[in-house]
Scaffold this active site. Sequence first.
Site, PDB file in Angstrom:
ATOM      1  CB  CYS A  96     -28.040  96.574 -35.149  1.00 51.05           C
ATOM      2  SG  CYS A  96     -27.652  96.610 -36.890  1.00 51.05           S
ATOM      3  CD  GLN A  97     -32.827 101.665 -31.650  1.00 49.86           C
ATOM      4  OE1 GLN A  97     -32.268 102.591 -32.191  1.00 49.86           O
ATOM      5  NE2 GLN A  97     -34.100 101.690 -31.372  1.00 49.86           N
TER       6      GLN A  97
END
Length: 141
Positions: free
Chosen positions: A52-53
């Site tokens: 996930c960013q």
Amino acid sequence: MATIQDIQEEIVDEFAMFDDWMQRYEYMIDLGKNLPLIDETQKTEDKLIKGCQSKVWVDAQLDNEKVHFTADSDAIITKGIIAILIRAWSGQKPQDIIAANTDFIDQIGLKEHLSPTRANGLVSMIKQLKMYAVAYQSQLN
């Protein structure tokens, strides 16, 4: 208790009420505000979803043979995304979570309206929730 399929259909119906994606994003943000929050002490590296960013922490507990998820994120859209998944799957039996399809994500058009990095994060979230379910299912067998 409603089945996963019932809950997913409710989510699809709710998103269908909005005319454009700005309204849907606002709705997702509202869903994130009602997310069952992970305990601050559980915001550890092992609860962080890889891929996930944004930072997304997820915890799962087995109670009465049902998996209950809590989560949090440092990004409001991501918090809304995990809230949708948790709404669909929390409080369900591990085998039902494992067997659940994710067609409702496509039906609401979520993947196509996310940046590639957020779409990858969505896939990572789904994978992590299902991995918790697999772990608990093996404990029940």
